[in-house]
Structure formats: C-alpha cells, structure tokens
Design an enzyme around this catalytic site. Structure first.
Site, PDB file in Angstrom:
ATOM      1  N   ALA A 130       0.865  -1.189   0.000  1.00  0.00           N
ATOM      2  CA  ALA A 130       0.000   0.000   0.000  1.00  0.00           C
ATOM      3  C   ALA A 130       0.893   1.226   0.000  1.00  0.00           C
ATOM      4  O   ALA A 130       1.929   1.261   0.681  1.00  0.00           O
ATOM      5  CB  ALA A 130      -0.924   0.009   1.210  1.00  0.00           C
ATOM      6  N   ALA A 132       0.499   5.596  -0.023  1.00  0.00           N
ATOM      7  CA  ALA A 132      -0.380   6.764   0.036  1.00  0.00           C
ATOM      8  C   ALA A 132       0.454   8.032   0.028  1.00  0.00           C
ATOM      9  O   ALA A 132       1.680   7.995  -0.121  1.00  0.00           O
ATOM     10  CB  ALA A 132      -1.266   6.696   1.278  1.00  0.00           C
ATOM     11  N   ALA A 135       2.499   8.053   3.662  1.00  0.00           N
ATOM     12  CA  ALA A 135       3.344   6.923   4.057  1.00  0.00           C
ATOM     13  C   ALA A 135       3.074   5.744   3.138  1.00  0.00           C
ATOM     14  O   ALA A 135       2.141   5.756   2.325  1.00  0.00           O
ATOM     15  CB  ALA A 135       3.072   6.541   5.517  1.00  0.00           C
ATOM     16  N   GLN A 136       3.918   4.713   3.268  1.00  0.00           N
ATOM     17  CA  GLN A 136       3.666   3.452   2.575  1.00  0.00           C
ATOM     18  C   GLN A 136       3.869   2.309   3.564  1.00  0.00           C
ATOM     19  O   GLN A 136       4.510   2.468   4.603  1.00  0.00           O
ATOM     20  CB  GLN A 136       4.560   3.288   1.359  1.00  0.00           C
ATOM     21  CG  GLN A 136       6.038   3.112   1.608  1.00  0.00           C
ATOM     22  CD  GLN A 136       6.820   3.054   0.289  1.00  0.00           C
ATOM     23  OE1 GLN A 136       6.457   3.682  -0.706  1.00  0.00           O
ATOM     24  NE2 GLN A 136       7.904   2.295   0.288  1.00  0.00           N
ATOM     25  N   ASP A 286     -12.150   8.136   9.618  1.00  0.00           N
ATOM     26  CA  ASP A 286     -11.718   7.931   8.228  1.00  0.00           C
ATOM     27  C   ASP A 286     -12.140   6.532   7.775  1.00  0.00           C
ATOM     28  O   ASP A 286     -11.350   5.769   7.219  1.00  0.00           O
ATOM     29  CB  ASP A 286     -10.195   8.101   8.142  1.00  0.00           C
ATOM     30  CG  ASP A 286      -9.723   8.343   6.703  1.00  0.00           C
ATOM     31  OD1 ASP A 286     -10.565   8.726   5.871  1.00  0.00           O
ATOM     32  OD2 ASP A 286      -8.533   8.154   6.428  1.00  0.00           O
TER      33      ASP A 286
END
Length: 552
Positions: A130, A132, A135-136, A286
C-alpha cells in the site's frame, strides 16, 4: 519557501489549471471579471468543456500531487461549505501514489529504530502493498513468528507539505479578499483545519496511540477488531502493527461467497459507529472502504487511525437529544437544543429557526424510512443553521463525514438498511443511562472523591468572596450575552448623544435666527416661520433622544 521556488510552483499550478479549463472559472470571479476579454487570446477557452466543473477540479488536484489530493479529500468532508457536484467529485479522489524505493524505506527504518533490518525482522517484504500520500506500508515478520505491517513515513515530506500549504494560504487569502463566496466559505479556516490534520498525520506515534485507545475500547467486542501496536518498534516516522487478514468491505461478491450475513453486517456497522460516538466519545473518522475489512466470522477489522474524532459530554448529550427529537419530528426541541448548546446565537428567534428546520425535514420524512439518508439530513440541518450564523463545529464536521461513510457502506452492503430503526433504540437507551437514576449514581461515584477533597475549602472560599464584595474588590466576568447587551446599550447611548447635539443645535440656530429677525429681515424670506420649523425639528429630535427610564 524561497520566492524563486514559489514562482515556479505557481507557474506549474497555473499550467495545470489551464490544462483542465479551470482558468475559465478564475476569469469569472469578480476580481478578474474585467479581464475576461483575454479569453479571445486563449483558444482553449473558445469551446466549452464537456467535463463538469467538479470533475475538472478533481483531475487538477490529482495532477498537482499528493498534498493537493489529501486537501481535496478533506475538503470533500466540508459539504456544508461546498456545492454538491464539487463535493461528490472530491469524494472520489483516490490516494494512490507511486511508492518510494525499498532501499530508502530500509534506511529510514534502521535510522529510526537504531538497528539493522535483519536484526529487527526475520523477513521484510521490499515491495510495499500500500502506498499513500503520507506513508507506505511493507509486510514483515518478527523473530517470534508474528506477522506485522511496517508503516514508513515518506522521506522529505514535511518541506513539500509546508511549501504547498503556504501556497494554499496565499490562494485562500486572495479568495476571501476578492470574492464574497470566499468569505462565506471561510477559505483560510479550511486551509488551517487541513494544516492541523495533515501535520498530525505526520507523527506516527500519534496514530499508534489512537490505535491503542480504540483497541482498548473494543478489546472484548465481537463487532470490531483493532490490530495490536508493537510500541518497541514505533517512532515518529515508523510504526509497526499486527497484520490482519480480511475481505475488503467493498468486495460484496467475496462477502457473499464467505456466507456473511450482509444485513447483520450493515447493522453492526451502525452499532459500532454509535458506540464509538456515544459510549466512548472517540471515533474512527476515516472509515472509507479502503480502511475497513471483514473477518470470516463477520467481525469488522479496522486500519489507519491517523484521523480520529471526539465529542465532549455536552456535545454528546445535545447531539443524542437532537437525533431523538428528529426521530419524533419534534422540531421545536431541535431548535431549542441548538440554542441551548451554544451552536446558535441565543438571541435567535426560536420560532423562525423551528420553521426553517421544519421546511428542510418535512419533505424528507414523506419518504419511507429506508430511503432517508441520515447523513444528508444532518448536512441539510447544518446548511440551514448557517443561515442563522451557526459557527462551524469541527467535531460535528468530522462526525457528519463519518456518518456519511458509515451510511454509504451500510447501504452498499444492504440497500434496505433502515438506519433510523437501527439507531433509535441505541440512542433511547443511551439517553436513559445519561439521565436516569443509574446516571446519577455513576456521576456521584465519579465526582465524590473530588467533592470530598474540596469540601473543607468551601467555607474559606465563600468567606473570601464575601470579603471581596464587602471591600468593593469583587471582579465579575461578564458573559457573552451580557457583553452583547452592553455593546447595544453603548451604541444606543451614542445615538442619543448625537441626536441630542443635533436637536440642541437646531433649537439654538432657530433662537439665533429669531433674535436676528429685527436686524436682517431680508436675510431669509419668511424668517419667523422658518425659525419655528427649525426649532420644532430640533425639539422633536431632542424628545426622541430622551431616554425612557421605564425600561431600566
């Protein structure tokens, strides 16, 4: 941010706006309206774009990079400020950013934890699963065999964020200064809210603390599972959590193949939301489909705890009573609660506010309950309240955004979901617990130690207050309502003073003209009549300015 760097960034932003036809929108603002003739020299504006404005704005934000994407995502939650077409498009923004190299991720992890990757993890997956804007995430295995995920903050992200936020403030200030809509939308406040949110997300220890708190709240719950945090491996730029395995909640086909009861799953989602809001006052803000998974036994699995919301006890109670009043269509009670909570000015006429709420709600209640959107009803209420100068409540905006997410997920799982019927028993039970005998005993038990500690000090405190009052040294802090009344009285007194000066001046002028009549008859036509009119006008103004002591 250096001026030369700012210039090139502004140039690139202008190019992106032009490419998506948004410069035409800019030329239609009041500030640039005199320059609309320049469209003649812009061939790309000769033909109208087939794409709607909301879609063009979304595509432009995607081209401008991760910070603008994040801004668009957060801005999409402010549906009380945006037109529906733009808000709907911004909600579609996908935070899919190319990952940075695994070698750079290794360097950050080793620098933060002070050990080599091989000393910390038995296995580390170089390819992130993932990625974003902030961050990852990499997969890894600890030496005790525990599967974990390693979240790594993007390198050098803070200067990029500060640069783009500085430009956003520049745009927002110009937006508010030259366009009335900008002032209505509180553009600078929106950017300030975004800045606080995104800077909080840059601290992964804050997210780890949020996850730990939510996990504690649901530690024995069959409804929601929150991954464990490995605090020994958490730093500001690195976070290590338990790895979970579940079905993405948006994958309805896989959920059906796993024989999961979708109706029960949708209702459990509603129950989780109201439990977080009203029992714990700490909710995941979220909850979009990318952050929610489902275990094989139907339990919810949550990830990504960077944005959390909370309500104080006063907001909790007023919100619950508002919802309950809505269920019973008691609009008078809804209006009164808004005023009592301080969300609306206390000088607001309650009958006018009640009428406005009824106008919004009655058309909605004519639909079947299963077709009523709870989130959109709350949105319409906020929009109506803004006409009565309701101040934007950040905690309520997060709540509304989360409720819209929950409702959307629930309707996706089970289209016939009756959110009202699911929520009403929960709210009624919560209100009984807050107001009934159990609540009294609970508050007594909580507050008794504090009362016992302060009770011996009470006589001295009362004596001090009485002594200050006797000596004339007692300072009383005026409440906001009293301050507003005092300002009104001062303005009224100023008007009276001004009127008295004008009236006395007119009477004095009439007296002088009358006295000069025998010496200068040719000065003004029929002078005695004019003097009487002047004196009469002055006397009328003076009497009108005379205070009415019956009001005191």
């Amino acid at each position: 941010m250096k001026p030369i760097s700012q210039f090139f960034r502004l140039f690139y932003i202008s190019f992106v706006l032009m490419r998506h036809g948004l410069d035409g929108l800019v030329l239609n603002t009041p500030l640039f309206r005199p320059f609309r003739v320049l469209k003649i020299f812009m061939p790309w504006l000769w033909w109208s774009r087939k794409q709607p404005r909301g879609e063009r704005i979304r595509l432009a934000l995607e081209d401008l990079g991760p910070i603008f994407i994040k801004f668009g995502q957060i801005l999409s939650t402010r549906r009380d400020l945006l037109p529906d077409d733009i808000a709907d498009e911004l909600a579609r923004l996908q935070d899919q950013v190319p990952p940075f190299s695994d070698q750079l991720a290794r360097t950050i992890i080793e620098r933060e934890l002070g050990e080599s990757i091989d000393a910390i993890f038995a296995r580390f997956e170089p390819t992130p699963f993932a990625s974003a804007s902030i961050a990852q995430v990499h997969g890894a295995t600890l030496y005790d065999g525990q599967e974990v995920v390693v979240k790594v903050l993007r390198p050098h992200i803070l200067p990029v964020i500060k640069r783009d936020i500085g430009l956003m403030y520049l745009f927002a200030n110009a937006f508010e200064r030259y366009w009335s809509v900008g002032r209505q939308l509180h553009a600078v406040d929106v950017v300030s809210e975004f800045e606080k949110t995104i800077l909080d997300e840059l601290d992964l220890t804050r997210e780890a603390a949020n996850a730990s708190q939510l996990r504690r709240n649901f530690i024995d719950s069959p409804l929601l599972y929150v991954p464990d945090v490995y605090w020994d491996y958490c730093r500001r730029n690195v976070m290590v959590m338990e790895r979970i395995d579940g079905i993405p909640i948006g994958n309805i086909d896989r959920l059906r193949q796993a024989n999961i009861n979708l109706k029960a799953l949708a209702e459990h989602g509603v129950e989780i939301f109201f439990t977080q809001v009203f029992r714990d006052s700490f909710f995941h803000a979220d909850m979009h489909p990318g952050n929610i998974f489902v275990a094989n036994d139907g339990q919810y699995l949550a990830v990504d705890f960077g944005i959390m919301g909370s309500l104080n006890p006063s907001d909790q109670r007023y919100l619950a009573e508002n919802f309950h009043a809505f269920f019973n269509r008691d609009y008078r009670r809804v209006a009164q609660l808004h005023i009592d909570s301080g969300w609306i000015d206390r000088d607001t006429r309650i009958d006018e506010f009640e009428s406005a709420i009824r106008t919004v709600c009655e058309p909605i209640f004519n639909k079947p309950l299963s077709q009523i959107s709870f989130g959109h009803l709350l949105l319409r209420l906020f929009q109506t309240a803004r006409r009565f100068n309701m101040e934007v409540q950040p905690q309520l905006v997060l709540l509304q955004k989360t409720l819209l997410n929950i409702e959307g997920l629930g309707r996706q799982l089970y289209p016939e979901l009756d959110l009202w019927q699911t929520a009403k028993p929960f709210l009624e039970r919560w209100i009984r617990e807050q107001i009934g005998p159990k609540a009294f005993i609970k508050h007594l038990r909580i507050n008794f130690p504090m009362w016992a500690e302060r009770l011996p000090q009470l006589p001295n405190m009362v004596y001090d207050v009485l002594q200050q009052a006797k000596d004339g040294n007692l300072n009383v802090e005026l409440q906001d309502r009293q301050m507003r009344q005092l300002r009104r009285e001062m303005r009224r007194a100023n008007r009276r003073t001004w009127s008295a000066i004008v009236g006395a001046s007119l009477i004095l002028s009439a007296t002088i003209l009358a006295a000069l009549d025998g010496y200068a008859k040719t000065m003004l036509g029929n002078l005695p009549v004019f003097s009487w009119l002047l004196g009469g006008a002055g006397l009328a103004i003076l009497l009108a300015a005379w205070p009415d002591y019956r009001d005191d």
